[in-house]
Design an enzyme around this catalytic site. Structure first.
Site, PDB file in Angstrom:
ATOM      1  N   SER A 182      -6.918 -35.658   5.717  1.00  0.00           N
ATOM      2  CA  SER A 182      -5.698 -34.855   5.660  1.00  0.00           C
ATOM      3  C   SER A 182      -5.606 -33.783   6.738  1.00  0.00           C
ATOM      4  O   SER A 182      -4.541 -33.221   6.946  1.00  0.00           O
ATOM      5  CB  SER A 182      -5.569 -34.215   4.287  1.00  0.00           C
ATOM      6  OG  SER A 182      -6.662 -33.348   4.056  1.00  0.00           O
ATOM      7  N   HIS A 210      -3.665 -39.820   0.539  1.00  0.00           N
ATOM      8  CA  HIS A 210      -2.605 -39.584   1.532  1.00  0.00           C
ATOM      9  C   HIS A 210      -2.012 -40.879   2.085  1.00  0.00           C
ATOM     10  O   HIS A 210      -1.115 -40.840   2.921  1.00  0.00           O
ATOM     11  CB  HIS A 210      -3.126 -38.719   2.682  1.00  0.00           C
ATOM     12  CG  HIS A 210      -3.203 -37.263   2.353  1.00  0.00           C
ATOM     13  ND1 HIS A 210      -2.110 -36.413   2.453  1.00  0.00           N
ATOM     14  CD2 HIS A 210      -4.219 -36.502   1.897  1.00  0.00           C
ATOM     15  CE1 HIS A 210      -2.465 -35.200   2.092  1.00  0.00           C
ATOM     16  NE2 HIS A 210      -3.743 -35.218   1.739  1.00  0.00           N
ATOM     17  N   LYS A 241       1.272 -37.146  -4.634  1.00  0.00           N
ATOM     18  CA  LYS A 241       1.701 -36.921  -3.251  1.00  0.00           C
ATOM     19  C   LYS A 241       2.984 -37.715  -2.998  1.00  0.00           C
ATOM     20  O   LYS A 241       4.038 -37.297  -3.426  1.00  0.00           O
ATOM     21  CB  LYS A 241       0.556 -37.238  -2.296  1.00  0.00           C
ATOM     22  CG  LYS A 241      -0.544 -36.171  -2.434  1.00  0.00           C
ATOM     23  CD  LYS A 241      -1.709 -36.331  -1.504  1.00  0.00           C
ATOM     24  CE  LYS A 241      -2.605 -35.110  -1.586  1.00  0.00           C
ATOM     25  NZ  LYS A 241      -3.990 -35.401  -1.920  1.00  0.00           N
TER      26      LYS A 241
HETATM   27  C1  LIG Z   1      -4.943 -34.625  -2.759  1.00  0.00           C
HETATM   28  C2  LIG Z   1      -6.157 -35.425  -2.860  1.00  0.00           C
HETATM   29  C3  LIG Z   1      -6.766 -35.632  -4.096  1.00  0.00           C
HETATM   30  C4  LIG Z   1      -6.278 -34.970  -5.355  1.00  0.00           C
HETATM   31  O1  LIG Z   1      -5.137 -35.571  -5.865  1.00  0.00           O
HETATM   32  P1  LIG Z   1      -4.376 -34.869  -7.098  1.00  0.00           P
HETATM   33  O2  LIG Z   1      -3.582 -35.960  -7.682  1.00  0.00           O
HETATM   34  O3  LIG Z   1      -3.558 -33.769  -6.528  1.00  0.00           O
HETATM   35  O4  LIG Z   1      -5.424 -34.360  -8.015  1.00  0.00           O
HETATM   36  C5  LIG Z   1      -7.867 -36.454  -4.151  1.00  0.00           C
HETATM   37  N1  LIG Z   1      -8.369 -37.028  -3.043  1.00  0.00           N
HETATM   38  C6  LIG Z   1      -7.818 -36.834  -1.826  1.00  0.00           C
HETATM   39  C7  LIG Z   1      -8.402 -37.508  -0.631  1.00  0.00           C
HETATM   40  C8  LIG Z   1      -6.700 -36.017  -1.694  1.00  0.00           C
HETATM   41  O5  LIG Z   1      -6.155 -35.820  -0.492  1.00  0.00           O
END
Ligand SMILES: *Cc1c(COP(=O)(O)O)cnc(C)c1O
Length: 412
Positions: A182, A210, A241
């Site tokens: 990210s 992502h 997301k």
């Molecule tokens: C955002 C993210 C998460 C967490 O996801 P949520 O649904 O917000 O708990 C887990 N792993 C990665 C790689 C992320 O970027």
């Protein structure tokens, strides 16, 4: 007077403030969208992970309302006791079909998906090979498992091979990586990772948070992007997301998903996703299966931003996804840039190396996967979304240009 027992927290909070690591959390006073209201003013939003603009989509909102009328709000229990509703089962079946996976289990979030999966597959005496830049929830899942964690250099498959060869004492083995990283928007070399895993008989796992709704045909994720169906043992994802809602996904072979239903602690001991969340996620799957338009618009918006920011003279790194890191160097400059952008009506987050952070605070920040980047690689992270219109993008680019010139980042 400060309570003795909590005085250390005051000291640590002050430490964070002094070192520029204190999180100032802004409050949003509108729906999450391409434009949002922050501190009473409307700004263009380049911070959210709401890639497809689904967080405020009329169809998802309608689906959630209909489901509330039919099923109420909460599931009332953990999944194994009385918390599995027909909606939960439907969502898992639809997600499996959408992603081309044998089976899917959902959890409350992407974070808990990792906590559910990793400790269920490996434990004491086992070994996990983990990319150095993996997400905090992967790090925590690895720690909870009590397996030995062997880090390998970011996206470096030669280093992974070396680490595997060097690690001779093991029980079961697992390789785990983010799909899309990210901070830079780069993608894990999944075909090579899978080849290594298969050649060495090691379980492979990718966290596609992502990439879910972003990569692959119509947003079917990183496994689809590389055409690796059936070859990655575990594909974790999130619906918080691009899906615009909330909830975690674990996709993979039936036998793995069956095992998680028996053993995954966040599944067994924490209640299920709420009714409106599940219904909205089902509607998101419908939307994505009907049309690739939103995914295409997201990529078109991101491509336009990349092209134009680059033409203005900005260094935009090497992203392969809609995440654009606008490279600025020093953390202080990135923060100044972000504040100036906000004044121009553009909300985009500065991410910097904790330059002054030292000792315990820095070790803490790195160890928990605090969103930091290498020294001298501070940046503005520009998160694109299909919710932006052409006018939004033009307005944003004008702000980037003005701030870039006034701070001497670009010429003219
Ligand atoms: C955002 C993210 C998460 C967490 O996801 P949520 O649904 O917000 O708990 C887990 N792993 C990665 C790689 C992320 O970027």
């Amino acid at each position: 007077m400060t309570d003795d027992k909590t005085a250390f927290l005051d000291a640590q909070l002050n430490d964070l403030r002094e070192q520029g690591l204190f999180n100032h959390i802004r409050t949003i006073e509108s729906p999450m969208d391409g434009r949002i209201v922050v501190d009473g003013r409307e700004v263009l939003n380049f911070c959210a992970n709401n890639y497809l603009g689904l967080a405020n989509h009329p169809r998802l909102k309608e689906a959630a309302k209909r489901a509330i009328d039919q099923y109420g709000i909460g599931p009332g229990a953990v999944r194994t006791i009385a918390g599995t509703m027909s909606l939960h089962v439907q969502l898992e079946q639809r997600l499996a079909a959408f992603k081309g996976a044998e089976a899917v289990i959902t959890t409350q979030s992407g974070f808990t998906a990792n906590l559910a999966t990793i400790p269920s597959l490996v434990g004491k005496g086992d070994v996990i090979f983990s990319d150095a830049l993996n997400h905090a929830s992967i790090i925590d899942g690895c720690r909870l498992s009590r397996a030995t964690i062997v880090g390998y250099a970011h996206n470096d498959m030669d280093d992974l091979r070396r680490k595997i060869a060097e690690t001779t004492e093991y029980g079961r083995r697992l390789i785990v990586s983010d799909g899309v990283f990210s901070m830079d928007g780069d993608i894990a070399p999944l075909p090579e990772l899978v080849e290594i895993a298969q050649a060495n008989n090691i379980l492979s796992m990718v966290d596609d948070a992502h990439g879910e709704g972003v990569l692959g045909r119509g947003g079917r994720g990183i496994v689809d992007h590389f055409g690796l169906h059936g070859q990655v043992d575990i594909e974790v994802g999130t619906m918080s997301k691009a899906f615009g809602v909330m909830g975690g996904i674990v996709a993979g072979k039936q036998v793995i998903i069956d095992w998680l239903r028996q053993r995954a602690r966040p599944f067994l001991f924490s209640s299920a996703m709420s009714v409106p969340d599940v219904a909205a996620c089902l509607e998101a799957v419908d939307l994505l299966e009907e049309s690739e338009e939103l995914v295409q618009r997201l990529w078109a918006n991101a491509d336009l931003m990349k092209r134009e920011l680059s033409a203005l003279g900005f260094d935009i790194g090497h992203s392969e996804t809609p995440i654009i890191p606008l490279m600025l160097g020093e953390a202080a400059l990135a923060q100044q840039f972000s504040r100036a952008l906000f004044e121009q009506g553009v909300f985009a987050m500065a991410i910097g190396f904790p330059t002054v952070a030292k000792g315990a605070a820095r070790v803490f920040a790195m160890a928990i996967g605090f969103p930091t980047v290498a020294k001298g690689a501070a940046r503005i992270r520009v998160m694109n979304t299909a919710a932006h219109t052409q006018t939004d993008l033009e307005q944003a680019l004008a702000a980037f240009e003005q701030v870039g010139r006034s701070l001497g980042v670009i010429g003219g």
